[in-house]
Every structure is written in C-alpha cells, then in structure tokens.
Design an enzyme around this catalytic site. Structure first.
Site, PDB file in Angstrom:
ATOM      1  N   ARG A 134      47.193 -41.790 -37.652  1.00 39.05           N
ATOM      2  CA  ARG A 134      48.553 -41.248 -37.581  1.00 39.05           C
ATOM      3  C   ARG A 134      48.683 -40.150 -36.520  1.00 39.05           C
ATOM      4  O   ARG A 134      49.569 -39.304 -36.604  1.00 39.05           O
ATOM      5  CB  ARG A 134      48.953 -40.694 -38.952  1.00 39.05           C
ATOM      6  CG  ARG A 134      48.916 -41.763 -40.048  1.00 39.05           C
ATOM      7  CD  ARG A 134      49.162 -41.162 -41.419  1.00 39.05           C
ATOM      8  NE  ARG A 134      49.132 -42.193 -42.461  1.00 39.05           N
ATOM      9  CZ  ARG A 134      49.275 -41.945 -43.760  1.00 39.05           C
ATOM     10  NH1 ARG A 134      49.457 -40.691 -44.172  1.00 39.05           N
ATOM     11  NH2 ARG A 134      49.237 -42.923 -44.640  1.00 39.05           N
ATOM     12  N   CYS A 154      60.519 -39.608 -20.089  1.00 36.54           N
ATOM     13  CA  CYS A 154      59.966 -40.867 -19.564  1.00 36.54           C
ATOM     14  C   CYS A 154      58.661 -41.193 -20.278  1.00 36.54           C
ATOM     15  O   CYS A 154      58.518 -42.245 -20.881  1.00 36.54           O
ATOM     16  CB  CYS A 154      59.764 -40.760 -18.057  1.00 36.54           C
ATOM     17  SG  CYS A 154      61.298 -40.544 -17.136  1.00 36.54           S
ATOM     18  N   SER A 179      59.840 -45.627 -18.552  1.00 37.04           N
ATOM     19  CA  SER A 179      60.235 -45.849 -17.168  1.00 37.04           C
ATOM     20  C   SER A 179      59.277 -45.109 -16.253  1.00 37.04           C
ATOM     21  O   SER A 179      58.890 -43.976 -16.555  1.00 37.04           O
ATOM     22  CB  SER A 179      61.667 -45.333 -16.968  1.00 37.04           C
ATOM     23  OG  SER A 179      62.052 -45.380 -15.613  1.00 37.04           O
ATOM     24  N   ASP A 181      58.303 -44.503 -11.921  1.00 33.37           N
ATOM     25  CA  ASP A 181      58.426 -44.667 -10.476  1.00 33.37           C
ATOM     26  C   ASP A 181      57.026 -44.939  -9.930  1.00 33.37           C
ATOM     27  O   ASP A 181      56.220 -44.026  -9.786  1.00 33.37           O
ATOM     28  CB  ASP A 181      59.027 -43.380  -9.898  1.00 33.37           C
ATOM     29  CG  ASP A 181      59.209 -43.412  -8.396  1.00 33.37           C
ATOM     30  OD1 ASP A 181      58.640 -44.299  -7.745  1.00 33.37           O
ATOM     31  OD2 ASP A 181      59.904 -42.525  -7.867  1.00 33.37           O
TER      32      ASP A 181
END
Length: 279
Positions: A134, A154, A179, A181
């Site tokens: 956990r 992100c 997400s 880059d």
C-alpha cells in the site's frame, strides 16, 4: 549505447512514425499559438538501478541538478510557494505556471503532499511493514483541483515495493505519468523520481532496485520535429551515467540535501538543443 539511449531513440521513432496528432490542445507556445503534438499512448520502460541502468540519455545534456531540487521542494519542503523554489534552490522554470499573482502554482504537488502528510505516512508504513502493498504517493486530488486553478500534476503517482534478494532489501519504484514531453522532460522526470527512490532507500539503509516508468500520453510537440530528427542522427556517448547519493545508510529522509547527489560518468553529446516550451 545505454538502455536509456536505446529507449529514447525507439520512442522518438515510434512517435514520429506511428503517432497521431493532438486536437484542441490546452498548452500554448509563448507566441500564443496552440501547441499541438504528435503522441503515442501506453509507453513503458524498466530500469534495474542495482545493475547500473539509469534513465538518462547521453544524446543531449540533461539538467539534472535543478530537477532534483524540484523534488526537494515538493517532498521535503512540501510547498507550492514559488519564492521557496526560486530563492532556496535557484529554480525558476515553474514561474510560468504561477496562478494569478499568488506566488504559487495553486494547490498542487507539494501543497497536496503537505495536506495529506504523505511522506511521513509512507515512511511509517515502510518502517512498520516493508512488505505491505500500500505504499502509494498520489498527487491526484480532485478537491485541491476545485479549490484553485493550476497545472494538473503530470507525474502524479508513485508506488514502492520491497524485495529481499540474497539477504539484502531492495526498494523498487513505479512512476505513473499522465503526460510527458518526450524530448524535454522525459529523462528529467525519470531521474527526479529515481532520486526520490534513492532518498527513501537511504532512509532505511536499503539498496535501490528497479525503476518502472509508465506514461499514458508520450508526445513530441509540433515545433520540435527538427530536434527529434537531430537526436536520431546523433551517436550516443560511450559513458555509462549513474546517480549517486553520498550519505550514510540510515540518513533521515529530511536530512538529505540536493548537494548530496552526484551524477557520475556523464559526458553527453553537445551542443545542447533549444526548445520553445509549451505552457
């Protein structure tokens, strides 16, 4: 070629050849134009840190020092205050995401860590039972998102597990990111959370084990395609970079400093590439 360099080139190739274009993108370039990207979904990487595999490319220089300082701002200082990040650490790139004139990034990242006392709870869980399943850091807090504006996290979830191998305890970590880059932030984010993994392992006197990295949307912005082709042309350096944490085993998590980290055997290919970031 390191594992990180191989995966970097493979991901760039896959995005450029198989990726699809985003639509109705939220980010904007500094000139105000919509920052669309080409992306793939469900990217995964595994590194065995105990065998010297670290998620940092040699194809261009990666500014790891400022990235590690950001981790201290989030998980030690546990604040969203940009003055702390600017003045204490000399890191300014988050300033573009200031919410209004608050001097903060909103109720995000460090503010959420502090709100839920996440680090202290995590360390207590690992101390009480290293094999519990956990050990989760989650920065995805809908209540906080409704409380203030701000960039949604992100890299939003990290999980930890402990393994005993030949009598020694190893700490593994899994980073989940919504997400990323690929060209600018991929190795920055990965190495940040490797640093966090190392800090927690040192706190207990354990060894670092494996680092797993899952990204839901891995993208290259449409103003970076030229840089992507340049990176594919580059031949990697012959170095084998490693991140080292120079403190004794058992050093308290909150006593570790950014200068205790050193990136060794790192000789990346130059010159550095320039990127117009999407905000």
């Amino acid at each position: 070629m390191t594992k990180a360099d191989l995966l970097f080139k493979d991901n760039i190739t896959k995005i450029m050849s198989e990726g699809v274009f985003s639509e109705q993108a939220r980010p904007r370039y500094k000139n105000g134009e919509m920052a669309n990207s080409k992306y793939i979904t469900g990217a995964f990487a595994e590194y065995d840190l105990s065998k010297g595999e670290f998620p940092i490319t040699t194809l261009r220089p990666i500014p790891i020092k400022s990235a590690i300082k950001e981790i201290f701002w989030i998980y030690q200082d546990q604040t969203n205050d940009l003055v702390v990040l600017n003045d204490k650490y000399g890191v300014t790139y988050w300033n573009d995401w200031e919410v209004g004139h608050t001097g903060t990034i909103g109720q995000r990242y460090g503010a959420v860590v502090k709100k839920h006392n996440i680090i202290s709870k995590l360390l207590k869980q690992l101390e009480d039972n290293p094999w519990n399943r956990r050990n989760v850091i989650s920065l995805w807090d809908y209540e906080a998102f409704e409380e203030t504006e701000g960039l949604l996290p992100c890299a939003f979830q990290t999980m930890f597990d402990v393994r005993r191998v030949n009598g020694e305890l190893y700490l593994d970590a899994t980073l989940t990111q919504r997400s990323n880059d690929m060209l600018v932030a991929h190795h920055i984010n990965a190495m940040q959370y490797v640093a966090l993994q190392m800090m927690i392992a040192k706190h207990f006197g354990w060894r670092v084990g494996k680092f797993f990295y899952f990204i839901n949307n891995l993208h290259i912005y449409d103003n970076q395609f030229e840089q992507a082709q340049e990176l594919l042309k580059r031949q990697p350096s012959e170095c084998n970079p490693k991140l080292v944490l120079n403190v004794p085993d058992g050093t308290d998590f909150f006593d570790i400093k950014p200068d205790d980290f050193a990136l060794v055997d790192y000789d990346p290919i130059k010159p550095q590439l320039r990127f117009d970031l999407a905000i």
